[in-house]
Write an enzyme that holds these catalytic residues in place. Structure first.
Site, PDB file in Angstrom:
ATOM      1  N   CYS A 245      -0.362   4.024   2.260  1.00  0.00           N
ATOM      2  CA  CYS A 245      -0.201   3.746   3.694  1.00  0.00           C
ATOM      3  C   CYS A 245       1.246   3.937   4.141  1.00  0.00           C
ATOM      4  O   CYS A 245       1.508   4.520   5.198  1.00  0.00           O
ATOM      5  CB  CYS A 245      -0.621   2.306   4.013  1.00  0.00           C
ATOM      6  SG  CYS A 245      -2.275   1.854   3.474  1.00  0.00           S
ATOM      7  N   ASP A 246       2.189   3.431   3.350  1.00  0.00           N
ATOM      8  CA  ASP A 246       3.575   3.331   3.809  1.00  0.00           C
ATOM      9  C   ASP A 246       4.576   4.180   3.033  1.00  0.00           C
ATOM     10  O   ASP A 246       5.754   4.227   3.400  1.00  0.00           O
ATOM     11  CB  ASP A 246       4.022   1.864   3.745  1.00  0.00           C
ATOM     12  CG  ASP A 246       3.128   0.957   4.572  1.00  0.00           C
ATOM     13  OD1 ASP A 246       2.699   1.389   5.658  1.00  0.00           O
ATOM     14  OD2 ASP A 246       2.861  -0.186   4.148  1.00  0.00           O
TER      15      ASP A 246
ATOM     16  N   CYS B 122       0.843  -1.195   0.000  1.00  0.00           N
ATOM     17  CA  CYS B 122       0.000   0.000   0.000  1.00  0.00           C
ATOM     18  C   CYS B 122       0.878   1.244   0.000  1.00  0.00           C
ATOM     19  O   CYS B 122       1.448   1.614   1.041  1.00  0.00           O
ATOM     20  CB  CYS B 122      -0.935   0.002   1.212  1.00  0.00           C
ATOM     21  SG  CYS B 122      -1.993   1.464   1.301  1.00  0.00           S
TER      22      CYS B 122
END
Length: 214
Positions: free
Chosen positions: A44-45, A41
């Site tokens: 997300c990261d 992701c």
């Protein structure tokens, strides 16, 4: 409705929220490196790799969107794809080609993930020449699709490419059964849209209950 898991549960309505799992590369050591340089992701990261070199593997819309997102964070983004052109819609092609910090590795596949406790690079192989190359990168973002968790409804609900077909109110092909989140057909799969689905499904289920007899 009867739902069978560790037992049988009865309900007048059912809301399915089983999600979807990212499709892994299937390489040795991949699972051990998740969160340690291997990610699924970018939104997300990606923030953990500001001003570093990262790799995106994939050629569809998700991979193209991930590369664009990471280009605003990372110093350099290397996009690896098995073909000589992206499968992503044309909307992504020109913006990606114009960015000076995006490099393409066409006709290539990831064959090895070096590193024990943390990813130390990515080894790729050119599928035409057979030549292998070790790329120096801080992270690898795998974007080759997701697998919806729909095994339990196979042959019962209408599916499209493995995802449960549901309308804007989360209604499926069976009255009283609703689907929310990444398991359903939709344009955008993010936490915020899954939360919205939940609110819609709860409202739809409440409305459905008013139409059925006790």
């Amino acid at each position: 409705r009867v739902v069978t898991t560790d037992g049988e549960y009865l309900g007048k309505t059912v809301i399915i929220a089983t999600g979807a799992s990212p499709r892994p590369l299937g390489l040795e050591g991949e699972q051990a490196l998740i969160g340690r340089g291997v990610h699924y992701c970018a939104h997300c990261d990606g923030r953990f790799y500001k001003d570093k070199t990262v790799i995106v593997v994939g050629g569809g819309n998700s991979a193209a969107a991930d590369a664009l997102h990471l280009s605003r964070i990372a110093k350099k983004v290397i996009l690896i794809h098995r073909r000589d052109t992206l499968r992503a819609t044309k909307l992504y092609h020109e913006p990606l080609m114009k960015l000076p910090n995006i490099e393409f590795k066409w006709n290539s596949a990831v064959v090895e993930l070096p590193g024990e406790n943390r990813l130390s690079g990515v080894k790729i192989k050119n599928l035409i020449s057979g030549e292998e190359e070790l790329l120096d990168a801080a992270a690898l973002f795998v974007s080759i699709g997701r697998t919806p968790s729909t095994a339990l409804v196979q042959g019962q609900l209408e599916l499209e490419n493995g995802y449960i077909v549901a309308d804007e109110s989360a209604r499926t092909s069976i009255p009283g059964v609703f689907a929310v989140g990444d398991v359903r057909t939709k344009a955008l799969r993010q936490i915020i849209t899954a939360c919205a689905d939940g609110a819609l499904a709860a409202t739809s289920a409440h409305g459905y209950l008013k139409t059925v007899k006790s």
